[in-house]
Structures are given as structure tokens and as C-alpha cells.
Scaffold this motif. Structure first.
Motif, mmCIF file in Angstrom:
data_model
loop_
_atom_site.group_PDB
_atom_site.id
_atom_site.type_symbol
_atom_site.label_atom_id
_atom_site.label_comp_id
_atom_site.label_asym_id
_atom_site.label_seq_id
_atom_site.Cartn_x
_atom_site.Cartn_y
_atom_site.Cartn_z
ATOM 1 N N ALA A 179 0.665 -1.124 0.066
ATOM 2 C CA ALA A 179 -0.022 -0.093 0.060
ATOM 3 C C ALA A 179 0.862 1.215 0.011
ATOM 4 N N ASP A 180 0.573 2.376 -0.604
ATOM 5 C CA ASP A 180 1.149 3.334 -0.887
ATOM 6 C C ASP A 180 1.154 4.244 0.671
ATOM 7 N N GLY A 181 1.841 4.890 1.090
ATOM 8 C CA GLY A 181 1.597 5.591 2.421
ATOM 9 C C GLY A 181 1.663 4.817 3.437
ATOM 10 N N ASP A 182 0.583 5.048 4.391
ATOM 11 C CA ASP A 182 0.651 4.281 5.785
ATOM 12 C C ASP A 182 -0.529 3.277 5.786
ATOM 13 N N GLY A 183 -0.954 2.832 4.486
ATOM 14 C CA GLY A 183 -2.075 1.882 4.358
ATOM 15 C C GLY A 183 -1.759 0.661 4.680
ATOM 16 N N GLU A 184 -2.734 -0.166 5.388
ATOM 17 C CA GLU A 184 -2.559 -1.595 5.865
ATOM 18 C C GLU A 184 -2.118 -2.406 4.816
#
Length: 299
Positions: A179-184
Motif C-alpha cells: 500500500a502507498d503511504g501508511d495503508g494496511e
């Protein structure tokens, strides 16, 4: 490159077989490859397989059960026991090929495949040599120690209860692979996304999802303790000095436990050893040289 199919426990597996374009006749030494979590044969293992064929090896990169073009259900599920069975049958597929020398068979594991390669080689004496690159050596004892016994048990319980919910709904529960960023995600953070979430890993057979129960498999699969059972099978460990996903000190411990050889490469990130020419080229050269030396030609 030839597209091949073969069975493993009633599941049809699909692979790419490459024979060397080198001068002179075979039979050639053969190498089976196994790679990262969710990875398919057009990605990391395929890249290494193509390069190793240029060094005079017959190579087989394939999709493990439940992934890519191979059969198996639930889809996108990490089946540890099944993957070991896949490796057994992939090695057999190479061993019976008329252009492959069944006395010179090796296994190469990359990332998560490193742990599978070590455990497989420790139990199948047909494997004449084992090599791992940027290996992830799952260790339930270390997970339990790092997470704390109560938290480790709680996480396993929560993941086990997913099976109950799946039975009630009739559908597997999934989460994103990256996932991009802090996604699960099963493989969180910038690095995995920078590879799988971009054109670097483009493949029509890769999916950005994995079953939630796959995490239970990862937390309970034991690769590290099998290192001491690997000798006398020769082992080569190639690892980056900086790796935030597969710890360099774990690679060092495993090499020592198996009385193996260790080659350090200068890296800034784990996924560099997937496709960065600056480090993939010396990694492939180290692996090819190692297999050449420990699996001498009978010709």
C-alpha cells in the motif's frame, strides 16, 4: 524459454523453463527458484532465472500454488506446507528433463524464498547446493520473543479466528499486499510499494492482495532452526549490508549455523536485490560461481 506445467499434490503448477544457450551439449546443472511473498515467475525469480541460464544453468521459475498462473485455492494464500511440496515437485520436473543433470541440482531462494530454500534443501538430499539472496528466515521463537508471549498468542488467536468468519461468509478475507503511504498491507512501507506498486514489477499474473490467514502462516513457519540441519549441503548467503526488511544479522546467524559462505553487498534497501543492476549483477555472479564450484561438471 518454455512454458511448462506439472502437478503437485493435485494442483497444477505453471513455470518457465530456461535452458542455456551456451556452446556444447548438456546435460546442464539445474536450479529451481522460489521468491518473495506474493511474487510470480515474471518478477524476481524470473529475472534471476534468465541471468543464471546465461551462465550455463537450466532454470525453473514457477508460480507457487494459489498464485499467478498456478492452480490452488484459496487464491493469494500463503500455504507453507504446500510451497515445500511445490519445491519437491519442481525439482523433480528438472531432474527428469533429458537436458538436465539430475546429479547437479540446486535451489535458489530470494527474500521469503530464502527460508523456504534452506528448509527444503535440509530435507531433500537431491539438492546438491543451496543459495539465498536477501533472505528472510522466519523464526517463530524470535517473533514470540520480540512481540512478547501474550501479544504473539493474541495475534495468532485473532488470525485463527479469521477462519471461523470465513466459514460463515463463504469467502476468504484479504488485505493488500502493498500500500502507498501508511495503508494496511501484508508488506507495509515505502520499499515494497516502490517495487510491487509500480511498473518495476508489472506482471499480468500478480495481484495486490493476500489472504489475512497468510500472516498466520508467516508467523508460524520455521526456517531459521533448520539451518543447522542443512550440512553437508553447501550454502551461500548473499545479503545487503543495509536491509530494513530482512535483517542482516539474521542472515549472518543463519550462515554460521549452516557452516555456509556469506557474501555482503552494499545496499541501501532490501528491494535493490530484486532488480537494481548495480547489486543484482554481483549477486547473480556470486550465485553462479558458487554453484559452478560446488556442483562440478561430470562432463
Amino acid at each position: 524459454m518454455e512454458r511448462v506445467t506439472f502437478g503437485s499434490g493435485g494442483v497444477e503448477l505453471v513455470g518457465h523453463l530456461r535452458l542455456p544457450q551456451a556452446p556444447g551439449p548438456g546435460p546442464w546443472p539445474g536450479i529451481v527458484l522460489t521468491g518473495p511473498l506474493t511474487g510470480v515467475k515474471e518478477q524476481v525469480t524470473g529475472g534471476y532465472a534468465a541471468r543464471l541460464s546465461e551462465f550455463g544453468f537450466a532454470t525453473l521459475a514457477f508460480d507457487h500454488r494459489n498464485f499467478g498462473e498456478s492452480g490452488g485455492t484459496p487464491r493469494q494464500h500463503e500455504d507453507s506446507g504446500g510451497k515445500l511440496a511445490d519445491l519437491t515437485d519442481a525439482l523433480t520436473e528438472l531432474a527428469v528433463h533429458p537436458d538436465v543433470d539430475a546429479g547437479r541440482l540446486g535451489v535458489l531462494g530470494i527474500c521469503l524464498g530464502g527460508g523456504y530454500a534452506v528448509r527444503f534443501a535440509a530435507t531433500d538430499p537431491r539438492v546438491a547446493a543451496c543459495a539465498v539472496v536477501a533472505g528472510c528466515f522466519n523464526d517463530p521463537a524470535a517473533f514470540r520473543s520480540g512481540m512478547g508471549p501474550d501479544n504473539y498468542r493474541r495475534v495468532l488467536r485473532d488470525l485463527s479466528e479469521v477462519a471461523t468468519h470465513e466459514r460463515a461468509s463463504g469467502e476468504p478475507a484479504y488485505l493488500a499486499a502493498v500500500a502507498d503511504g501508511d495503508g494496511e498491507a501484508a508488506m507495509p512501507g515505502r520499499e515494497p510499494y516502490a517495487y510491487y506498486g509500480t511498473e518495476r514489477a508489472a506482471s499480468p499474473h500478480w495481484q495486490n492482495r493476500v489472504t489475512r490467514r497468510s500472516i498466520h502462516a508467516l508467523l508460524t513457519f520455521d526456517a531459521a532452526s533448520w539451518a543447522e540441519r542443512l550440512p553437508p549441503t553447501p550454502l551461500l548467503v548473499v545479503h545487503g549490508r543495509r536491509d530494513d526488511y530482512c535483517a542482516p544479522d539474521a542472515a549472518e546467524r543463519l550462515a554460521a549455523a549452516a557452516d555456509g559462505e556469506l557474501v555482503w553487498l552494499e545496499t541501501d534497501e532490501h528491494v535493490a536485490l530484486y532488480d537494481d543492476e548495480a547489486v543484482v549483477e554481483p549477486a547473480v555472479h556470486a550465485v553462479a560461481t558458487f554453484f559452478d564450484r560446488v556442483m562440478p561438471s561430470i562432463r
